[in-house]
Design an enzyme around this catalytic site. Sequence first.
Site, PDB file in Angstrom:
ATOM      1  N   LYS A  74     -18.303  20.553 -16.415  1.00 25.40           N
ATOM      2  CA  LYS A  74     -19.065  21.567 -17.157  1.00 25.40           C
ATOM      3  C   LYS A  74     -18.127  22.432 -18.001  1.00 25.40           C
ATOM      4  O   LYS A  74     -18.354  22.639 -19.182  1.00 25.40           O
ATOM      5  CB  LYS A  74     -19.871  22.461 -16.198  1.00 25.40           C
ATOM      6  CG  LYS A  74     -20.913  21.711 -15.383  1.00 25.40           C
ATOM      7  CD  LYS A  74     -21.744  22.640 -14.527  1.00 25.40           C
ATOM      8  CE  LYS A  74     -20.948  23.378 -13.467  1.00 25.40           C
ATOM      9  NZ  LYS A  74     -20.284  22.523 -12.475  1.00 25.40           N
ATOM     10  N   ARG A 121     -28.510  28.721 -10.647  1.00 23.95           N
ATOM     11  CA  ARG A 121     -28.180  27.747  -9.590  1.00 23.95           C
ATOM     12  C   ARG A 121     -29.273  27.631  -8.549  1.00 23.95           C
ATOM     13  O   ARG A 121     -29.082  26.956  -7.540  1.00 23.95           O
ATOM     14  CB  ARG A 121     -26.900  28.156  -8.886  1.00 23.95           C
ATOM     15  CG  ARG A 121     -25.724  28.045  -9.796  1.00 23.95           C
ATOM     16  CD  ARG A 121     -24.496  27.694  -9.010  1.00 23.95           C
ATOM     17  NE  ARG A 121     -23.377  27.903  -9.870  1.00 23.95           N
ATOM     18  CZ  ARG A 121     -22.280  27.201  -9.851  1.00 23.95           C
ATOM     19  NH1 ARG A 121     -22.128  26.244  -8.979  1.00 23.95           N
ATOM     20  NH2 ARG A 121     -21.309  27.460 -10.678  1.00 23.95           N
ATOM     21  N   ARG A 174      -7.546  18.823 -10.288  1.00 18.88           N
ATOM     22  CA  ARG A 174      -7.710  19.850 -11.341  1.00 18.88           C
ATOM     23  C   ARG A 174      -6.601  20.890 -11.274  1.00 18.88           C
ATOM     24  O   ARG A 174      -6.236  21.374 -10.213  1.00 18.88           O
ATOM     25  CB  ARG A 174      -9.048  20.554 -11.185  1.00 18.88           C
ATOM     26  CG  ARG A 174      -9.146  21.772 -12.104  1.00 18.88           C
ATOM     27  CD  ARG A 174     -10.502  22.330 -12.262  1.00 18.88           C
ATOM     28  NE  ARG A 174     -11.149  22.641 -11.003  1.00 18.88           N
ATOM     29  CZ  ARG A 174     -12.443  22.919 -10.906  1.00 18.88           C
ATOM     30  NH1 ARG A 174     -13.200  22.909 -11.979  1.00 18.88           N
ATOM     31  NH2 ARG A 174     -12.978  23.197  -9.748  1.00 18.88           N
ATOM     32  N   ARG A 202      -7.331  26.008  -7.915  1.00 16.06           N
ATOM     33  CA  ARG A 202      -8.274  27.020  -7.439  1.00 16.06           C
ATOM     34  C   ARG A 202      -8.345  27.033  -5.923  1.00 16.06           C
ATOM     35  O   ARG A 202      -8.321  25.974  -5.292  1.00 16.06           O
ATOM     36  CB  ARG A 202      -9.674  26.737  -8.018  1.00 16.06           C
ATOM     37  CG  ARG A 202      -9.985  27.602  -9.210  1.00 16.06           C
ATOM     38  CD  ARG A 202     -11.197  27.185  -9.970  1.00 16.06           C
ATOM     39  NE  ARG A 202     -12.400  26.970  -9.182  1.00 16.06           N
ATOM     40  CZ  ARG A 202     -13.576  26.634  -9.713  1.00 16.06           C
ATOM     41  NH1 ARG A 202     -13.676  26.494 -11.021  1.00 16.06           N
ATOM     42  NH2 ARG A 202     -14.634  26.448  -8.965  1.00 16.06           N
ATOM     43  N   ARG A 259     -19.653  22.895  -1.304  1.00 15.69           N
ATOM     44  CA  ARG A 259     -20.236  23.216  -2.621  1.00 15.69           C
ATOM     45  C   ARG A 259     -21.196  22.111  -3.066  1.00 15.69           C
ATOM     46  O   ARG A 259     -22.236  22.381  -3.664  1.00 15.69           O
ATOM     47  CB  ARG A 259     -19.121  23.418  -3.662  1.00 15.69           C
ATOM     48  CG  ARG A 259     -18.419  24.769  -3.501  1.00 15.69           C
ATOM     49  CD  ARG A 259     -17.039  24.809  -4.136  1.00 15.69           C
ATOM     50  NE  ARG A 259     -17.014  24.534  -5.549  1.00 15.69           N
ATOM     51  CZ  ARG A 259     -15.915  24.205  -6.228  1.00 15.69           C
ATOM     52  NH1 ARG A 259     -14.743  24.126  -5.594  1.00 15.69           N
ATOM     53  NH2 ARG A 259     -15.969  23.977  -7.514  1.00 15.69           N
TER      54      ARG A 259
HETATM   55  P1  AP5 Z   1     -14.217  20.949 -14.873  1.00 14.89           P
HETATM   56  O1  AP5 Z   1     -14.581  20.939 -16.311  1.00 14.89           O
HETATM   57  O2  AP5 Z   1     -13.317  22.043 -14.383  1.00 14.89           O
HETATM   58  O3  AP5 Z   1     -15.546  20.848 -13.956  1.00 14.89           O
HETATM   59  P2  AP5 Z   1     -16.697  21.910 -13.653  1.00 14.89           P
HETATM   60  O4  AP5 Z   1     -17.976  21.164 -13.653  1.00 14.89           O
HETATM   61  O5  AP5 Z   1     -16.567  23.084 -14.571  1.00 14.89           O
HETATM   62  O6  AP5 Z   1     -16.298  22.252 -12.172  1.00 14.89           O
HETATM   63  P3  AP5 Z   1     -16.307  23.610 -11.360  1.00 14.89           P
HETATM   64  O7  AP5 Z   1     -15.633  23.314 -10.053  1.00 14.89           O
HETATM   65  O8  AP5 Z   1     -15.726  24.745 -12.168  1.00 14.89           O
HETATM   66  O9  AP5 Z   1     -17.819  23.836 -11.149  1.00 14.89           O
HETATM   67  P4  AP5 Z   1     -18.484  24.757 -10.129  1.00 14.89           P
HETATM   68  O10 AP5 Z   1     -19.863  24.803 -10.646  1.00 14.89           O
HETATM   69  O11 AP5 Z   1     -18.320  24.346  -8.709  1.00 14.89           O
HETATM   70  O12 AP5 Z   1     -17.605  26.080 -10.242  1.00 14.89           O
HETATM   71  P5  AP5 Z   1     -17.914  27.542 -10.771  1.00 14.89           P
HETATM   72  O13 AP5 Z   1     -16.640  28.123 -11.196  1.00 14.89           O
HETATM   73  O14 AP5 Z   1     -19.063  27.561 -11.689  1.00 14.89           O
HETATM   74  O15 AP5 Z   1     -13.563  19.520 -14.540  1.00 14.89           O
HETATM   75  C1  AP5 Z   1     -13.071  19.228 -13.242  1.00 14.89           C
HETATM   76  C2  AP5 Z   1     -11.789  18.367 -13.371  1.00 14.89           C
HETATM   77  O16 AP5 Z   1     -12.141  17.107 -13.934  1.00 14.89           O
HETATM   78  C3  AP5 Z   1     -10.712  18.964 -14.298  1.00 14.89           C
HETATM   79  O17 AP5 Z   1      -9.445  18.699 -13.767  1.00 14.89           O
HETATM   80  C4  AP5 Z   1     -10.903  18.193 -15.615  1.00 14.89           C
HETATM   81  O18 AP5 Z   1      -9.678  18.063 -16.337  1.00 14.89           O
HETATM   82  C5  AP5 Z   1     -11.401  16.844 -15.110  1.00 14.89           C
HETATM   83  N1  AP5 Z   1     -12.317  16.205 -16.053  1.00 14.89           N
HETATM   84  C6  AP5 Z   1     -13.308  16.798 -16.777  1.00 14.89           C
HETATM   85  N2  AP5 Z   1     -13.961  15.881 -17.520  1.00 14.89           N
HETATM   86  C7  AP5 Z   1     -13.367  14.684 -17.240  1.00 14.89           C
HETATM   87  C8  AP5 Z   1     -13.591  13.340 -17.679  1.00 14.89           C
HETATM   88  N3  AP5 Z   1     -14.553  13.039 -18.553  1.00 14.89           N
HETATM   89  N4  AP5 Z   1     -12.809  12.357 -17.177  1.00 14.89           N
HETATM   90  C9  AP5 Z   1     -11.826  12.644 -16.279  1.00 14.89           C
HETATM   91  N5  AP5 Z   1     -11.557  13.892 -15.834  1.00 14.89           N
HETATM   92  C10 AP5 Z   1     -12.326  14.897 -16.306  1.00 14.89           C
HETATM   93  O19 AP5 Z   1     -18.429  28.254  -9.409  1.00 14.89           O
HETATM   94  C11 AP5 Z   1     -17.513  28.523  -8.376  1.00 14.89           C
HETATM   95  C12 AP5 Z   1     -18.204  29.347  -7.311  1.00 14.89           C
HETATM   96  O20 AP5 Z   1     -18.680  30.596  -7.882  1.00 14.89           O
HETATM   97  C13 AP5 Z   1     -19.464  28.730  -6.670  1.00 14.89           C
HETATM   98  O21 AP5 Z   1     -19.127  27.850  -5.616  1.00 14.89           O
HETATM   99  C14 AP5 Z   1     -20.196  29.987  -6.185  1.00 14.89           C
HETATM  100  O22 AP5 Z   1     -19.613  30.484  -5.002  1.00 14.89           O
HETATM  101  C15 AP5 Z   1     -19.921  30.981  -7.309  1.00 14.89           C
HETATM  102  N6  AP5 Z   1     -20.968  30.917  -8.345  1.00 14.89           N
HETATM  103  C16 AP5 Z   1     -20.829  30.467  -9.623  1.00 14.89           C
HETATM  104  N7  AP5 Z   1     -22.005  30.541 -10.265  1.00 14.89           N
HETATM  105  C17 AP5 Z   1     -22.899  31.050  -9.390  1.00 14.89           C
HETATM  106  C18 AP5 Z   1     -24.288  31.330  -9.462  1.00 14.89           C
HETATM  107  N8  AP5 Z   1     -25.008  31.107 -10.573  1.00 14.89           N
HETATM  108  N9  AP5 Z   1     -24.895  31.841  -8.360  1.00 14.89           N
HETATM  109  C19 AP5 Z   1     -24.213  32.089  -7.216  1.00 14.89           C
HETATM  110  N10 AP5 Z   1     -22.882  31.811  -7.080  1.00 14.89           N
HETATM  111  C20 AP5 Z   1     -22.246  31.298  -8.157  1.00 14.89           C
END
Ligand code: AP5
Length: 230
Positions: A13, A88, A127, A161, A172
């Site tokens: 994402k 979410r 990552r 992270r 997660r």
């Molecule tokens: P990356 O682009 O970093 O993936 P992502 O989908 O952004 O992953 P996240 O782990 O950030 O998502 P998340 O939703 O768990 O985390 P968030 O910070 O929102 O890519 C991942 C890896 O793959 C990278 O190394 C990249 O280089 C590689 N990659 C990408 N594309 C590729 C491809 N095509 N081919 C190969 N490799 C590739 O949330 C974290 C925490 O915050 C949650 O657990 C929760 O506690 C809290 N939180 C966030 N939002 C909310 C909400 N709305 N409500 C309540 N709690 C929330």
Amino acid sequence: MRILLIGPPGAGKGTQAVRLATHLSIEHISAGDLLREHIDRGSELGRDARTHMLAGLLVPDEVMIEVVEKRLARRDVVQGFLLDGFPRNRVQAEALDRILTGSESRLDAVLDLEIPEAEVIRRIAGRRLCRQDRRHIFHVDYSPPEAAGRCDLCGGELYQRTDDLEVTVRRRLEVYRSETAPVVDHYRPRGLLTTISALGGVQEILDRALAAISRGPDEAADETRDASSN
Ligand code: AP5
């Protein structure tokens, strides 16, 4: 243009959101980064959010909704936004409806990234993020930096992270399956949703996402079904 990006942890994402937002000249708003900014500032909200994030759980709805509502009230979203990681669950989806109705705006598209869980584990395990700018995202195998441990774009130190431990990622994913995946049913009946495969190269997925946005949800969904039946 106002777009939501939904998908499991590690689906890409953040990687796609930066590119899409640049291409479409709209603001990228990452729910996770909004929380991490609070953690960096040492605010009470940040301390509380950190506890939930380290456990792989969602931050309480009232906290998250307030943070996003404040962000969407800023003037820089007038031209549009790409919201990554919110809503979410159903409560957050309904809150977003209320916020958008209040500002007399509406969504144009909801992109749902689909990816097998084994690939999520591989992506998150490798990552690495830049300490100076979290939008600079690398992977030790798939997109390694030229100099180990250093960001190609700004020279910042790369780090892993704290919620990327495999045990936390599995939690997660459970939370995603039970709480977030059903959110697509909030948008599907409105004809806003397109599911696209998040497998393949970064540019390939970006092209898929841009094509889906320009074609609109129904036609794109038909083409996805056609492609997968071939
Ligand atoms: P990356 O682009 O970093 O993936 P992502 O989908 O952004 O992953 P996240 O782990 O950030 O998502 P998340 O939703 O768990 O985390 P968030 O910070 O929102 O890519 C991942 C890896 O793959 C990278 O190394 C990249 O280089 C590689 N990659 C990408 N594309 C590729 C491809 N095509 N081919 C190969 N490799 C590739 O949330 C974290 C925490 O915050 C949650 O657990 C929760 O506690 C809290 N939180 C966030 N939002 C909310 C909400 N709305 N409500 C309540 N709690 C929330």
